[in-house]
Scaffold this active site. Sequence first.
Site, PDB file in Angstrom:
ATOM      1  N   HIS A 106     -11.117  -7.114 -13.078  1.00 29.98           N
ATOM      2  CA  HIS A 106     -11.769  -5.979 -12.426  1.00 29.98           C
ATOM      3  C   HIS A 106     -13.148  -6.343 -11.919  1.00 29.98           C
ATOM      4  O   HIS A 106     -13.983  -6.855 -12.659  1.00 29.98           O
ATOM      5  CB  HIS A 106     -11.898  -4.789 -13.394  1.00 29.98           C
ATOM      6  CG  HIS A 106     -12.542  -3.597 -12.739  1.00 29.98           C
ATOM      7  ND1 HIS A 106     -11.809  -2.622 -12.108  1.00 29.98           N
ATOM      8  CD2 HIS A 106     -13.843  -3.269 -12.573  1.00 29.98           C
ATOM      9  CE1 HIS A 106     -12.643  -1.718 -11.596  1.00 29.98           C
ATOM     10  NE2 HIS A 106     -13.880  -2.088 -11.862  1.00 29.98           N
TER      11      HIS A 106
ATOM     12  N   HIS B 247     -10.165  -5.370  -3.399  1.00 33.37           N
ATOM     13  CA  HIS B 247      -8.846  -5.587  -2.806  1.00 33.37           C
ATOM     14  C   HIS B 247      -9.003  -5.961  -1.346  1.00 33.37           C
ATOM     15  O   HIS B 247      -9.943  -5.534  -0.684  1.00 33.37           O
ATOM     16  CB  HIS B 247      -7.948  -4.358  -2.952  1.00 33.37           C
ATOM     17  CG  HIS B 247      -8.547  -3.090  -2.430  1.00 33.37           C
ATOM     18  ND1 HIS B 247      -9.506  -2.390  -3.133  1.00 33.37           N
ATOM     19  CD2 HIS B 247      -8.358  -2.408  -1.282  1.00 33.37           C
ATOM     20  CE1 HIS B 247      -9.864  -1.317  -2.445  1.00 33.37           C
ATOM     21  NE2 HIS B 247      -9.196  -1.303  -1.305  1.00 33.37           N
TER      22      HIS B 247
ATOM     23  N   ASP C 250       0.847  -1.190   0.000  1.00 34.17           N
ATOM     24  CA  ASP C 250       0.000   0.000   0.000  1.00 34.17           C
ATOM     25  C   ASP C 250       0.884   1.243   0.000  1.00 34.17           C
ATOM     26  O   ASP C 250       1.892   1.317   0.693  1.00 34.17           O
ATOM     27  CB  ASP C 250      -0.914  -0.006   1.225  1.00 34.17           C
ATOM     28  CG  ASP C 250      -2.063   0.970   1.097  1.00 34.17           C
ATOM     29  OD1 ASP C 250      -3.220   0.518   1.038  1.00 34.17           O
ATOM     30  OD2 ASP C 250      -1.811   2.199   1.063  1.00 34.17           O
TER      31      ASP C 250
ATOM     32  N   HIS D  10     -11.841  -1.224  -7.063  1.00 29.07           N
ATOM     33  CA  HIS D  10     -11.404  -2.503  -7.636  1.00 29.07           C
ATOM     34  C   HIS D  10     -11.158  -3.391  -6.416  1.00 29.07           C
ATOM     35  O   HIS D  10     -10.345  -3.038  -5.545  1.00 29.07           O
ATOM     36  CB  HIS D  10     -10.125  -2.290  -8.462  1.00 29.07           C
ATOM     37  CG  HIS D  10      -9.537  -3.532  -9.071  1.00 29.07           C
ATOM     38  ND1 HIS D  10      -9.205  -3.628 -10.412  1.00 29.07           N
ATOM     39  CD2 HIS D  10      -9.188  -4.721  -8.531  1.00 29.07           C
ATOM     40  CE1 HIS D  10      -8.682  -4.814 -10.662  1.00 29.07           C
ATOM     41  NE2 HIS D  10      -8.656  -5.505  -9.529  1.00 29.07           N
TER      42      HIS D  10
HETATM   43  P1  5GP Z   1      -9.641   1.389   0.308  1.00 31.00           P
HETATM   44  O1  5GP Z   1      -9.666   2.783   0.909  1.00 31.00           O
HETATM   45  O2  5GP Z   1     -10.367   1.392  -1.012  1.00 31.00           O
HETATM   46  O3  5GP Z   1     -10.078   0.302   1.220  1.00 31.00           O
HETATM   47  O4  5GP Z   1      -8.126   1.068   0.026  1.00 31.00           O
HETATM   48  C1  5GP Z   1      -7.425   1.631  -1.049  1.00 31.00           C
HETATM   49  C2  5GP Z   1      -5.960   1.618  -0.678  1.00 31.00           C
HETATM   50  O5  5GP Z   1      -5.215   1.806  -1.861  1.00 31.00           O
HETATM   51  C3  5GP Z   1      -5.556   2.721   0.295  1.00 31.00           C
HETATM   52  O6  5GP Z   1      -5.025   2.139   1.475  1.00 31.00           O
HETATM   53  C4  5GP Z   1      -4.533   3.535  -0.492  1.00 31.00           C
HETATM   54  O7  5GP Z   1      -3.444   3.965   0.311  1.00 31.00           O
HETATM   55  C5  5GP Z   1      -4.077   2.558  -1.570  1.00 31.00           C
HETATM   56  N1  5GP Z   1      -3.673   3.169  -2.823  1.00 31.00           N
HETATM   57  C6  5GP Z   1      -4.351   4.138  -3.504  1.00 31.00           C
HETATM   58  N2  5GP Z   1      -3.714   4.434  -4.645  1.00 31.00           N
HETATM   59  C7  5GP Z   1      -2.601   3.646  -4.683  1.00 31.00           C
HETATM   60  C8  5GP Z   1      -1.538   3.494  -5.626  1.00 31.00           C
HETATM   61  O8  5GP Z   1      -1.477   4.145  -6.676  1.00 31.00           O
HETATM   62  N3  5GP Z   1      -0.574   2.581  -5.327  1.00 31.00           N
HETATM   63  C9  5GP Z   1      -0.614   1.833  -4.181  1.00 31.00           C
HETATM   64  N4  5GP Z   1       0.389   0.969  -3.981  1.00 31.00           N
HETATM   65  N5  5GP Z   1      -1.607   1.937  -3.275  1.00 31.00           N
HETATM   66  C10 5GP Z   1      -2.584   2.839  -3.526  1.00 31.00           C
HETATM   67 ZN    ZN Z   2      -9.816  -2.323 -11.854  1.00 30.62          ZN
END
Ligand code: 5GP
Ligand code: ZN
Length: 114
Positions: A46, A100, A30, A98
Site C-alpha cells: 500500500h 494504481h 476496472d 492506493h
Molecule cells: P482513480 O479514479 O483513482 O484514478 O481510479 C480508480 C479506479 O478504480 C476507477 O476507474 C474505478 O472504476 C476503479 N474501481 C473502484 N472500485 C473498484 C473495485 O472495487 N473493483 C474494481 N475492479 N475497480 C474499482
Molecule cells: Zn491499499
Amino acid sequence: MSDCIFCKIVVGDIRADVVYSDDQVVAFRDINPQAPVHVLVVPRRHMESIFDLEEGDGDLLWAVFRAIREVAEREGIAERGVRVVTNVREEAGQSVFHLHFHVLGGRRMAWPPG
Ligand code: 5GP
Ligand code: ZN
C-alpha cells in the site's frame, strides 16, 4: 491499510477479475471500464500515489512497468497502442488512494485528456 479497496483486492478479500499477478504486482479489470481494455496495475504494497515512492523503490517500479507491458501483450493492444495513466490526488481524478496505473486500449484515444 484496513479500509483500502485495492489492498482487499490484493489479498483476495474483494473479488476482482485478475489478469496478471506476481510477487509485487496485481493487475485486474476496472469495474467501470473507459475503453475496451481497461486494466488497473497495482503494487501489492500500500502507498497512496507515486508521490509516496522512495529511492529504494526501483525494483518495484520495474515490476510495475514490466507488468504493464505484459498486460498490454496479453490483452492484444501492445502493438496498436496503450495509454498508461496514474491520477494523483483529488483534482486529477484520483478516487482510490492506493497507487494504481490505468492501462487503457482497444480504441483511439483523444488528446488532451478530459
Ligand atoms: P482513480 O479514479 O483513482 O484514478 O481510479 C480508480 C479506479 O478504480 C476507477 O476507474 C474505478 O472504476 C476503479 N474501481 C473502484 N472500485 C473498484 C473495485 O472495487 N473493483 C474494481 N475492479 N475497480 C474499482
Ligand atoms: Zn491499499
